[in-house]
Design a protein around this motif. Structure first.
Motif, short mmCIF file in Angstrom:
data_model
loop_
_atom_site.label_atom_id
_atom_site.label_comp_id
_atom_site.label_asym_id
_atom_site.label_seq_id
_atom_site.Cartn_x
_atom_site.Cartn_y
_atom_site.Cartn_z
N MET A 1 0.82 -1.21 0.00
CA MET A 1 0.00 0.00 0.00
C MET A 1 0.86 1.27 0.00
O MET A 1 0.57 2.23 -0.68
N ARG A 2 1.96 1.25 0.80
CA ARG A 2 2.82 2.43 0.83
C ARG A 2 3.39 2.74 -0.55
O ARG A 2 3.47 3.92 -0.94
N ALA A 3 3.79 1.71 -1.28
CA ALA A 3 4.38 1.94 -2.60
C ALA A 3 3.40 2.67 -3.50
O ALA A 3 3.78 3.58 -4.25
N THR A 4 2.13 2.29 -3.43
CA THR A 4 1.12 2.94 -4.26
C THR A 4 0.94 4.39 -3.86
O THR A 4 0.92 5.29 -4.72
N VAL A 5 0.83 4.65 -2.56
CA VAL A 5 0.63 6.02 -2.08
C VAL A 5 1.83 6.89 -2.44
O VAL A 5 1.68 8.02 -2.92
N TRP A 6 3.05 6.37 -2.21
CA TRP A 6 4.25 7.15 -2.52
C TRP A 6 4.32 7.48 -4.00
O TRP A 6 4.67 8.60 -4.38
N THR A 7 4.01 6.50 -4.85
CA THR A 7 4.09 6.73 -6.29
C THR A 7 3.10 7.80 -6.74
O THR A 7 3.43 8.71 -7.51
N VAL A 8 1.86 7.72 -6.24
CA VAL A 8 0.84 8.71 -6.60
C VAL A 8 1.20 10.08 -6.02
O VAL A 8 1.06 11.11 -6.70
N ALA A 9 1.70 10.12 -4.78
CA ALA A 9 2.09 11.39 -4.17
C ALA A 9 3.20 12.06 -4.97
O ALA A 9 3.18 13.29 -5.18
N ASN A 10 4.18 11.29 -5.43
CA ASN A 10 5.24 11.86 -6.27
C ASN A 10 4.67 12.45 -7.54
O ASN A 10 5.10 13.52 -8.00
N THR A 11 3.72 11.76 -8.13
CA THR A 11 3.10 12.25 -9.37
C THR A 11 2.36 13.57 -9.13
O THR A 11 2.39 14.48 -9.98
N LEU A 12 1.72 13.69 -7.97
CA LEU A 12 0.90 14.87 -7.68
C LEU A 12 1.68 15.99 -6.99
O LEU A 12 1.13 17.06 -6.74
N GLY A 13 2.95 15.75 -6.64
CA GLY A 13 3.77 16.81 -6.05
C GLY A 13 3.48 17.10 -4.60
O GLY A 13 3.61 18.25 -4.15
N VAL A 14 3.08 16.07 -3.84
CA VAL A 14 2.86 16.23 -2.40
C VAL A 14 3.63 15.14 -1.67
O VAL A 14 4.19 14.24 -2.30
N VAL A 15 3.66 15.21 -0.35
CA VAL A 15 4.33 14.19 0.46
C VAL A 15 3.28 13.49 1.31
O VAL A 15 2.50 14.14 2.01
N ASP A 34 -7.11 17.84 -11.38
CA ASP A 34 -8.35 17.51 -12.10
C ASP A 34 -8.36 16.06 -12.55
O ASP A 34 -9.43 15.48 -12.77
N ARG A 35 -7.16 15.49 -12.68
CA ARG A 35 -7.04 14.13 -13.23
C ARG A 35 -5.91 13.41 -12.49
O ARG A 35 -4.83 13.96 -12.31
N VAL A 36 -6.18 12.20 -12.05
CA VAL A 36 -5.19 11.41 -11.33
C VAL A 36 -5.08 10.05 -12.00
O VAL A 36 -6.09 9.39 -12.24
N VAL A 37 -3.85 9.65 -12.31
CA VAL A 37 -3.60 8.35 -12.92
C VAL A 37 -3.17 7.38 -11.82
O VAL A 37 -2.23 7.65 -11.07
N LEU A 38 -3.88 6.25 -11.70
CA LEU A 38 -3.58 5.25 -10.69
C LEU A 38 -3.14 3.95 -11.35
O LEU A 38 -3.66 3.58 -12.40
N PRO A 39 -2.21 3.25 -10.72
CA PRO A 39 -1.75 1.97 -11.27
C PRO A 39 -2.80 0.88 -11.06
O PRO A 39 -3.15 0.56 -9.93
N ALA A 40 -3.31 0.34 -12.14
CA ALA A 40 -4.35 -0.68 -12.05
C ALA A 40 -3.83 -1.92 -11.33
O ALA A 40 -2.72 -2.37 -11.58
N GLY A 41 -4.63 -2.42 -10.39
CA GLY A 41 -4.28 -3.65 -9.71
C GLY A 41 -3.29 -3.52 -8.58
O GLY A 41 -2.97 -4.52 -7.92
N ALA A 42 -2.82 -2.30 -8.29
CA ALA A 42 -1.86 -2.13 -7.20
C ALA A 42 -2.56 -2.28 -5.86
O ALA A 42 -3.76 -2.00 -5.73
N PRO A 43 -1.87 -2.72 -4.81
CA PRO A 43 -2.49 -2.91 -3.50
C PRO A 43 -3.10 -1.61 -2.97
O PRO A 43 -2.47 -0.55 -2.98
N GLU A 59 -11.07 13.29 -12.02
CA GLU A 59 -11.12 12.16 -12.95
C GLU A 59 -10.03 11.16 -12.57
O GLU A 59 -8.86 11.50 -12.52
N VAL A 60 -10.44 9.93 -12.29
CA VAL A 60 -9.49 8.88 -11.95
C VAL A 60 -9.29 8.00 -13.18
O VAL A 60 -10.25 7.46 -13.74
N VAL A 61 -8.05 7.89 -13.62
CA VAL A 61 -7.71 7.11 -14.81
C VAL A 61 -6.84 5.93 -14.38
O VAL A 61 -5.92 6.08 -13.58
N TRP A 62 -7.15 4.76 -14.93
CA TRP A 62 -6.40 3.56 -14.59
C TRP A 62 -5.33 3.29 -15.64
O TRP A 62 -5.59 3.37 -16.83
N GLU A 63 -4.14 2.98 -15.17
CA GLU A 63 -3.02 2.71 -16.07
C GLU A 63 -2.52 1.29 -15.81
O GLU A 63 -2.15 0.95 -14.70
#
Length: 368
Positions: A1-15, A34-43, A59-63
């Motif tokens: 779960m941490r890996a997913t949160v860290w990856t998305v936080a880096n993308t969005l420019g927050v900690v 306005d748009r957030v890309v999330l890794p499909a299937g990640a914990p 808008e949530v987009v699955w990658e």
């Protein structure tokens, strides 16, 4: 779960380290995505998507993620192995394996957001891990990380565990606090220490307070500040409207260098004032000089979190976790470091080291 949160936080420019921290950081940010890309299937990604949608029209987009060929688990007690391995796989392995691994597990889970970045290198990971190691880490782990970090732009000069909310230098000595009620610290030339509290009011541990401090405190009682600095006999404050105010017994100088909240201030002799804002700019200002001359020293698409200046050097911390040391007289104009946790304060110390304060520690770095 941490890996997913860290990856998305880096993308969005927050900690952030948890879904709750991520949502809180986005709510506090000057601009929400306005748009957030999330890794499909990640914990944990489903829970994260639901929270993001609750923020409003996001808008949530699955990658789809590439599926690497199966590999054996990384050697979690081997510093060289974890620094070279896939950082997402290392993160998940540490989450599943509760062993201390010589202190590597605690360091990885503390510095992880800096470690999983695409632009991170093995020496950079070693440096971040070295700065995040707990005090009881194995000596062999510490020595090996130091060797692995030889090519990094910094060396770790010291680490003190514990929360830091504000830092400054007073009488040539570092002064810090972990009090959540303190937003900023500053020192006047006569050694008077002043604090800006969470309500934007000024206070000082000394009694009685100097006349200038009393006057500034009276002003902030009705017009709260968002940032504080001091140099010589001048107190500087910033406010939520983008104004910077320089108070001295000779008078008051004001400027409006920012669009929106002033988030950090620093000052050196002259006086020279540096202001950082939620607008992602750091500007230089000389109180009493030409109002139109407030050049941009640094600009990024993230709010400024903290500033400190000494001589020709300026330390800048940004809301996405990046710390920069800028020095117009140094051979390397800008040195960078990411500790992983959010940076609350920075200070340039007389011995040439840079102190970085986070919710977990105070780290001193020396330019390599």
């Amino acid at each position: 779960m941490r890996a997913t949160v860290w990856t998305v936080a880096n993308t969005l420019g927050v900690v952030a380290g948890t879904p709750g921290e991520l949502l809180t950081a986005l709510l506090a940010a000057p601009r929400r995505p306005d748009r957030v890309v999330l890794p499909a299937g990640a914990p944990g990604v489903g829970e994260l998507a639901a929270g993001l949608r609750a923020l409003g029209p996001v808008e949530v987009v699955w990658e789809e993620q590439e599926r690497p060929a199966p590999a054996g688990p990384p050697r979690l007690s081997d510093p060289a192995a974890v620094c070279a391995a896939d950082p997402l796989r290392v993160t998940r392995a540490y989450e599943e394996e509760p062993g201390a691994h010589g202190g590597l597990r605690a360091a990885w889970l503390r510095a992880g957001q800096a470690l999983v970045r695409d632009d991170q290198t093995p020496p950079g990971r070693a440096l971040a891990l070295l700065a995040a190691l707990p005090e009881d880490a194995a000596a062999g782990v510490r020595d090996e990380l130091s060797a692995l970090a030889r090519d990094a732009p910094w060396s770790v000069a010291g680490v003190r565990e514990g929360r830091v909310t504000a830092l400054t230098v007073c009488g040539g000595q570092p002064v810090g606090t972990g009090d959540r009620r303190v937003r900023a610290l500053a020192c006047l030339g006569d050694g008077t220490r002043i604090e800006l509290d969470e309500r934007g009011r000024l206070r000082t541990p000394a009694a009685p307070a100097p006349r200038l401090v009393e006057a500034v405190a009276a002003t902030l009682a009705t017009h709260p500040a968002t940032a504080l600095a001091a140099v010589g006999d001048t107190v500087l404050t910033g406010d939520r409207m983008g104004f910077v105010h320089a108070f001295s017994l000779a008078g008051l100088h004001q400027a409006a260098p920012h669009s929106g909240r002033v988030t950090a201030l620093a000052a050196t002799g002259g006086p020279r004032a540096y202001s950082g804002g939620a607008d992602g700019t750091v500007r230089l200002w000389r109180p009493g000089a030409d109002e139109d001359r407030r050049p941009v020293v640094a600009r990024r698409p993230h709010p400024v979190a903290a500033l400190h200046a000494r001589g020709t050097a300026l330390a800048v911390a940004w809301a996405d976790g990046l710390v920069e040391l800028r020095d117009r007289d140094a051979a390397r104009a800008v040195r960078t470091f990411r500790p992983g946790p959010a940076v609350r304060a920075v200070a340039l110390l007389p011995d040439g080291t840079l102190a970085i304060g986070t919710d977990t520690s105070r780290v001193r770095l020396r330019p390599a």
